[in-house]
Design a protein around this motif. Structure first.
Motif, PDB file in Angstrom:
ATOM      1  N   ARG A  11     -58.536 -82.533  -3.027  1.00  0.00           N
ATOM      2  CA  ARG A  11     -58.485 -83.491  -4.142  1.00  0.00           C
ATOM      3  C   ARG A  11     -58.354 -82.831  -5.479  1.00  0.00           C
ATOM      4  O   ARG A  11     -58.889 -81.781  -5.557  1.00  0.00           O
ATOM      5  N   TRP A  42     -53.045 -83.147  -0.514  1.00  0.00           N
ATOM      6  CA  TRP A  42     -53.632 -82.984  -1.659  1.00  0.00           C
ATOM      7  C   TRP A  42     -53.578 -84.278  -2.534  1.00  0.00           C
ATOM      8  O   TRP A  42     -52.677 -84.747  -3.096  1.00  0.00           O
ATOM      9  N   LEU A  43     -54.636 -84.902  -2.905  1.00  0.00           N
ATOM     10  CA  LEU A  43     -54.783 -86.209  -3.634  1.00  0.00           C
ATOM     11  C   LEU A  43     -55.215 -86.171  -4.865  1.00  0.00           C
ATOM     12  O   LEU A  43     -56.070 -85.306  -5.372  1.00  0.00           O
ATOM     13  N   ARG A  45     -57.150 -88.186  -7.884  1.00  0.00           N
ATOM     14  CA  ARG A  45     -58.277 -89.268  -8.294  1.00  0.00           C
ATOM     15  C   ARG A  45     -58.364 -89.410  -9.993  1.00  0.00           C
ATOM     16  O   ARG A  45     -59.020 -88.287 -10.367  1.00  0.00           O
ATOM     17  N   TRP A  73     -48.431 -84.867  -5.643  1.00  0.00           N
ATOM     18  CA  TRP A  73     -49.805 -85.281  -4.851  1.00  0.00           C
ATOM     19  C   TRP A  73     -49.277 -86.216  -3.671  1.00  0.00           C
ATOM     20  O   TRP A  73     -48.191 -86.554  -3.717  1.00  0.00           O
ATOM     21  N   GLN A 192     -61.576 -91.192   0.205  1.00  0.00           N
ATOM     22  CA  GLN A 192     -60.405 -90.630   0.438  1.00  0.00           C
ATOM     23  C   GLN A 192     -60.431 -89.686   1.503  1.00  0.00           C
ATOM     24  O   GLN A 192     -59.231 -88.888   1.683  1.00  0.00           O
ATOM     25  N   ILE A 194     -62.113 -86.865   1.991  1.00  0.00           N
ATOM     26  CA  ILE A 194     -61.823 -85.311   1.429  1.00  0.00           C
ATOM     27  C   ILE A 194     -62.571 -84.332   2.436  1.00  0.00           C
ATOM     28  O   ILE A 194     -63.910 -84.578   2.830  1.00  0.00           O
TER      29      ILE A 194
END
Ligand code: GLU
Length: 307
Positions: A11, A42-43, A45, A73, A192, A194
């Motif tokens: 992320r 790949w996030l 935030r 993303w 999320q 991660i």
């Protein structure tokens, strides 16, 4: 429950306090390449948790810049400003466990009576056993005890800290009522899913505190990778120079090229002139974590070239 995904998920978590700058681009590019070179997700935030610091329009501008640079993303962008319920629930859980307590101390009182830790004053524990008579609660703190917390950072190597000696009881809800960064990040990284946190080494001292909260809340601990922070020639963190909006940039690949150089990837000079597609194809295929300089900060030689 938050099942830990077996596949890689990274992320990028910018604070919308202004446009992306060279320093934040290092974190964006490093976390993106680490995820994409592993076939992972790949996030993004948006850490708009701190209303007094949020700059109107900055979140949109950041997302626009990422898109225009080809940093696409996965999934929907998470906004911390919409997640108060989740932070409240975590705080309630900590309270039920007796892990947190209200604190009446002002910043001034703490500064006057504390010793310095690795990341600011170590709280002297004044309100640990209850609020002094006649004092009103301000912030909420989580208890820590003398305990070694250890992790193996993928770039910086082994990190060992003593929670009590190095940080002391730390704030999870601020005196102004907002949730603290440490709490929100832990709740969100778990939500999320991660698997590895890649971010600037200016946050490395937050990791032991975040691991403590993960422990208390029964959340998984991701792997950690702290990238060198971009410094000016005066050895200050680069934060004012903005990363020129790509829509106006003549050659976005040349800006990204400098980020890759900073990350030790030794790209061929021709890459600075390439299309974004070619740039990312090369960068993903050649990304090597073992080439990232094993330092917490490094001077950027030409920080204005991309302005
Ligand atoms: N929002 C933080 C920043 O922009 C990053 C937090 C994190 O990656 O954990 O510096």
């Amino acid at each position: 429950m938050h099942p830990r995904s077996t596949s890689y998920r990274g992320r990028f978590a910018p604070s919308p306090t202004g446009p992306l700058h060279f320093g934040s681009m290092v974190a964006a590019v490093g976390s993106f390449l680490q995820a994409k070179s592993r076939g992972g997700e790949w996030l993004v935030r948006m850490e708009d948790l701190d209303p007094p610091r949020v700059v109107p329009g900055a979140a949109d501008e950041i997302l626009h810049t990422l898109e225009a640079l080809g940093l696409h993303w996965d999934g929907a962008v998470m906004f911390q400003s919409r997640r108060h319920g989740a932070y409240e629930a975590a705080l309630n859980m900590l309270e039920r466990f007796g892990a947190i307590y209200p604190c009446a101390c002002s910043r001034r009182e703490i500064a006057d009576s504390s010793v310095s830790g690795v990341d600011g004053p170590v709280y002297p524990g004044t309100c640990r056993a209850g609020l002094p008579a006649g004092r009103a609660p301000r912030a909420w703190r989580v208890r820590v005890n003398r305990r070694a917390v250890e992790f193996m950072d993928a770039v910086q190597g082994r990190v060992v800290r003593d929670l009590a000696a190095d940080f002391g009881d730390f704030v999870v809800r601020r005196a102004d009522g907002y949730f603290a960064y440490q709490l929100a990040v832990v709740v969100d990284d778990a939500e999320q899913g991660i698997s590895e946190v890649v971010r600037g080494a200016d946050l490395i001292e937050s990791t032991p505190r975040q691991m403590h909260l993960q422990d208390l809340l029964g959340l998984p601990t991701p792997d950690y990778l702290h990238l060198p922070v971009a410094l000016s020639k005066q050895h200050e963190k680069l934060s004012k120079q903005t990363f020129a909006a790509p829509a106006d940039a003549v050659r976005p690949a040349s800006m990204l090229y400098q980020v890759l150089c900073f990350l030790g990837q030794d790209p061929p000079p021709a890459l600075a002139e390439s299309s974004l597609d070619d740039f990312w194809r090369w960068a993903i295929a050649h990304w090597r974590v073992d080439r990232v300089p094993r330092v917490t900060g490094a001077v950027v030689e030409t920080p204005n070239a991309w302005n």
